[in-house]
Design a protein around this motif. Structure first.
Motif, short mmCIF file in Angstrom:
data_model
loop_
_atom_site.label_atom_id
_atom_site.label_comp_id
_atom_site.label_asym_id
_atom_site.label_seq_id
_atom_site.Cartn_x
_atom_site.Cartn_y
_atom_site.Cartn_z
N LEU A 230 0.82 -1.21 0.00
CA LEU A 230 0.00 0.00 0.00
C LEU A 230 0.86 1.26 0.00
N GLY A 231 1.97 1.20 0.74
CA GLY A 231 2.85 2.36 0.77
C GLY A 231 3.42 2.68 -0.59
N ILE A 232 3.80 1.66 -1.33
CA ILE A 232 4.33 1.88 -2.67
C ILE A 232 3.24 2.40 -3.60
N VAL A 233 2.02 1.85 -3.45
CA VAL A 233 0.90 2.35 -4.26
C VAL A 233 0.64 3.82 -3.95
N VAL A 234 0.67 4.18 -2.65
CA VAL A 234 0.45 5.56 -2.27
C VAL A 234 1.51 6.46 -2.87
N ALA A 235 2.77 6.01 -2.84
CA ALA A 235 3.84 6.81 -3.40
C ALA A 235 3.67 7.03 -4.90
N LEU A 236 3.15 6.03 -5.58
CA LEU A 236 2.97 6.14 -7.03
C LEU A 236 1.69 6.89 -7.39
N ALA A 237 0.68 6.82 -6.53
CA ALA A 237 -0.60 7.46 -6.86
C ALA A 237 -0.77 8.80 -6.18
N GLY A 238 0.08 9.11 -5.18
CA GLY A 238 -0.01 10.40 -4.53
C GLY A 238 -1.20 10.48 -3.58
N MET A 239 -1.61 11.72 -3.28
CA MET A 239 -2.68 11.93 -2.30
C MET A 239 -4.04 11.47 -2.82
N GLN A 240 -4.15 11.21 -4.14
CA GLN A 240 -5.42 10.72 -4.66
C GLN A 240 -5.83 9.44 -3.93
N TYR A 241 -4.84 8.56 -3.68
CA TYR A 241 -5.14 7.29 -3.01
C TYR A 241 -5.64 7.55 -1.59
N GLN A 242 -4.96 8.47 -0.90
CA GLN A 242 -5.39 8.80 0.46
C GLN A 242 -6.82 9.30 0.47
N ALA A 243 -7.16 10.12 -0.50
CA ALA A 243 -8.52 10.64 -0.57
C ALA A 243 -9.52 9.53 -0.85
N TYR A 244 -9.16 8.61 -1.76
CA TYR A 244 -10.08 7.51 -2.08
C TYR A 244 -10.38 6.66 -0.85
N LEU A 245 -9.33 6.36 -0.06
CA LEU A 245 -9.53 5.51 1.11
C LEU A 245 -10.32 6.20 2.20
N GLN A 246 -10.45 7.54 2.12
CA GLN A 246 -11.22 8.24 3.13
C GLN A 246 -12.50 8.82 2.54
N HIS A 247 -12.96 8.23 1.45
CA HIS A 247 -14.22 8.64 0.85
C HIS A 247 -15.36 8.31 1.83
N PRO A 248 -16.36 9.19 1.96
CA PRO A 248 -17.45 8.94 2.92
C PRO A 248 -18.12 7.58 2.73
N LEU A 249 -18.30 7.14 1.50
CA LEU A 249 -18.95 5.85 1.28
C LEU A 249 -18.13 4.71 1.85
N LEU A 250 -16.80 4.76 1.64
CA LEU A 250 -15.94 3.71 2.16
C LEU A 250 -15.88 3.77 3.68
N LEU A 251 -15.74 4.97 4.23
CA LEU A 251 -15.68 5.10 5.69
C LEU A 251 -16.98 4.63 6.33
N GLY A 252 -18.12 5.00 5.73
CA GLY A 252 -19.40 4.54 6.26
C GLY A 252 -19.53 3.04 6.21
N SER A 253 -19.05 2.43 5.12
CA SER A 253 -19.13 0.97 4.99
C SER A 253 -18.28 0.28 6.04
N LEU A 254 -17.05 0.79 6.25
CA LEU A 254 -16.18 0.19 7.26
C LEU A 254 -16.78 0.36 8.66
N ALA A 255 -17.34 1.54 8.93
CA ALA A 255 -17.95 1.77 10.23
C ALA A 255 -19.12 0.81 10.46
N ALA A 256 -19.94 0.62 9.42
CA ALA A 256 -21.07 -0.31 9.54
C ALA A 256 -20.57 -1.73 9.80
N LEU A 257 -19.45 -2.09 9.15
CA LEU A 257 -18.89 -3.42 9.34
C LEU A 257 -18.45 -3.61 10.80
N PHE A 258 -17.80 -2.60 11.38
CA PHE A 258 -17.37 -2.70 12.77
C PHE A 258 -18.57 -2.74 13.72
N VAL A 259 -19.64 -2.04 13.39
CA VAL A 259 -20.84 -2.10 14.22
C VAL A 259 -21.43 -3.51 14.20
#
Length: 571
Positions: A230-259
């Motif tokens: 993931l670190g290498i992917v982040v380095a190659l894709a830049g902050m776009q990857y960080q933004a994708y992983l913190q998209h509201p839909l993804l965060l909501g899905s992960l939160a629902a999974l933990f619930v």
């Protein structure tokens, strides 16, 4: 998720390029030469076909070597990275009038260019070795905005650039141990503990320390490999990857999974396979020499993927080195060792699974319930940035009060009178601390203490504000913020709202740039200072130069940030 990230990175322009092997190295794309004639220095760039240089990205340092710098007018061009700009193709000659310099002095030339096929190189520097000149710095001579400090390796990036493998290994292993106590790694503790407890039950309480260590070691290897990739992917894709992983839909899905996982821990329902399936899987597992190792490795890899959204900022130094040098191997080793450091507490859990955990009993239901509470906390941590401050505050208060009641209810059945009194006192303190922590966010006092920023929306506007601060004799702080950045919100709530921090910042011009949107204007600003992850806080001295060694990446609490500001003012 990896496929989505990689395809999205290819769909968006990247400053590092996703097919770097198809492009010329920067030195071949823009061959450089120079000659000095007395006080005049001529700089020549040949530009390969299909490539171009930006007019506005040329720069020289140190500035006091330069009396006058002449850049010819480029050709107007609409660029996908910087918008409407002037560029040079095929060839460009620059002329520098030198101030008084000595033989052997070094002038650093900075430039940046792109390829028509969709690659934009990071800002690049070359050194020019000067002969003695008798020129004098003209009064009010040419002034340059200095971006060079942002590109020079400092801090952890400098450690990586040293190529001392043993030093790198030790530094990043220790940093990993530090990260082990952050929310990034927290979700892994209940997952691994559940694996260990399950193995203990399957072996009728005969799980040895060596077996527990082996299981946790395999789990950590899965996690470490995930973080490295993931670190290498982040380095190659830049902050776009960080933004994708913190998209509201993804965060909501992960939160629902933990619930859902938490509700299962509370006994609301059970995840269970049909008996015939379980018997078949047990038979397969018993026939394998490695037992549960492949599954544990997969769980470690999955855990690393789930917990990855908050790791880009702490890893930014290694990622910046990978991005700038192209040394994927050394950067990958650093990330792998950092991941192993993060796994040290997990290895200790594995060992305790065989030695320290008591025999099966009622305590295991308490552990399950505690893990359920912690998973709810993880879910709140993931979604609080998506909610209004007041709503998030009430949710946290509800969490602390309800979880205290649930924990006491569970312990009440197992403790005698003295133990119950102690548990009640501890849990009341715990709930009260949580309420006091969130009180400013629900009663509105947080907004009264909120730090007031002057907002900048472009690189040119930032330059103007820095120059204005220079005339006033102020230091400058620039906070780079995005809506999807968790630690940005933590800085706003817990650091910038601190009274002592705000008092010290009265000596600074305090700026903020919202770079949530991926557009040409924000890309230009981030590229100019080679910002790889958020939050990032830049500081400028009273001459308008960035203090790159004081750059802050990631969350810093109020006490440490206060000391950081004081060290800047004392330099």
């Amino acid at each position: 998720m990896l496929l989505v990230a990689s395809s999205a990175a290819q769909a968006q322009p990247s400053f590092l390029g996703n097919n770097a092997g198809e492009f010329l190295p920067v030195q071949q794309a823009f061959p450089f030469s120079y000659e000095q004639d007395g006080d005049t220095l001529h700089l020549y760039f040949e530009i390969a076909d299909g490539y171009y240089l930006y007019e506005h990205r040329f720069g020289l340092t140190p500035e006091h070597f330069v009396s006058e710098f002449t850049v010819p007018n480029g050709t107007p061009y609409h660029d996908e990275f910087f918008g409407d700009v002037n560029i040079f193709r095929h060839y460009v000659a620059l002329e520098v009038q030198l101030a008084e310099v000595q033989t052997g002095d070094v002038l650093t030339v900075r430039y940046q260019g792109c390829a028509d096929a969709g690659l934009c190189y990071a800002p690049t520097t070359v050194d020019v070795y000067l002969q003695a000149s008798s020129g004098e710095l003209a009064a009010g001579g040419y002034q340059l905005q200095d971006f060079s400090n942002a590109g020079e390796p400092t801090g952890l990036a400098a450690v990586l650039a040293s190529d001392n493998l043993w030093w790198i290994a030790g530094i990043f292993f220790v940093l990993g141990i530090g990260l082990a106590f952050t929310p990034c790694v927290f979700p892994m503790y209940p997952i691994l503990s559940g694996i260990i407890i399950g193995q203990q039950q399957g072996n009728r309480g005969k799980l040895t320390a060596s077996r527990g260590f082996a299981l946790s070691f395999v789990y950590v290897q899965g996690m470490a490999i995930t973080y490295t990739l993931l670190g290498i992917v982040v380095a190659l894709a830049g902050m776009q990857y960080q933004a994708y992983l913190q998209h509201p839909l993804l965060l909501g899905s992960l939160a629902a999974l933990f619930v859902i996982f938490a509700l299962a821990m509370f006994g609301v329902f059970n995840f269970d396979l049909p008996t015939s399936w379980k018997n078949r899987l047990n038979q397969i597992s018993q026939n394998q020499k490695g037992g549960a190792y492949p599954g544990v490795f997969a769980m470690g890899a999955l855990s690393g993927l789930i917990a990855s959204p908050c790791t880009t900022a702490p890893l930014s130094a290694a990622l910046l080195f990978i991005a700038q040098s192209g040394d994927i191997a050394l950067g990958g080793i650093a990330l792998y060792l950092l991941s192993l450091g993060m796994g040290v507490p997990l290895l200790l859990i594995g060992i305790s699974g065989g030695k320290l955990l008591p025999k099966s009993g009622q305590w295991m239901n308490t552990v399950k319930m505690l893990f359920g509470v912690l998973m709810i906390a993880v879910a709140l941590f993931l979604v609080e940035r998506l909610l209004p401050v007041t709503v998030a505050g009430w949710l946290w208060i509800s969490f602390f009060v309800i979880s205290a009641v649930l924990i006491y209810r569970e312990l009440h059945q197992q403790l005698q009178l003295t133990g119950r009194v102690i548990a009640a006192a501890v849990l009341i303190t715990y709930a009260a601390a949580g309420v006091l922590w969130q009180k400013p966010y629900v009663d509105g006092s947080f907004h009264a203490n909120k730090l007031e920023f002057t907002y900048v929306t472009s690189l040119s506007e930032l330059d103007t504000k820095v120059q204005e601060a220079t005339t006033r004799g102020d230091w400058v702080m620039l906070d780079l913020y995005a809506d999807w950045c968790t630690a940005c919100l933590e800085l706003e709530r817990y650091t910038f709202a601190n009274a002592d921090v705000q008092t010290t910042l009265e000596n600074f011009t305090v700026l903020q740039a919202d770079v949530t949107a991926v557009n040409a204007v924000n890309t230009e600003l981030l590229s100019a200072y080679q910002v790889l992850g958020l939050p990032t806080i830049l500081f400028f001295d009273r001459n308008g130069n960035e203090l790159s060694e004081y750059r802050v990446t990631g969350f810093m609490n109020a006490e440490r940030f206060q000391a950081h500001l004081e060290s800047i003012m004392e330099r």
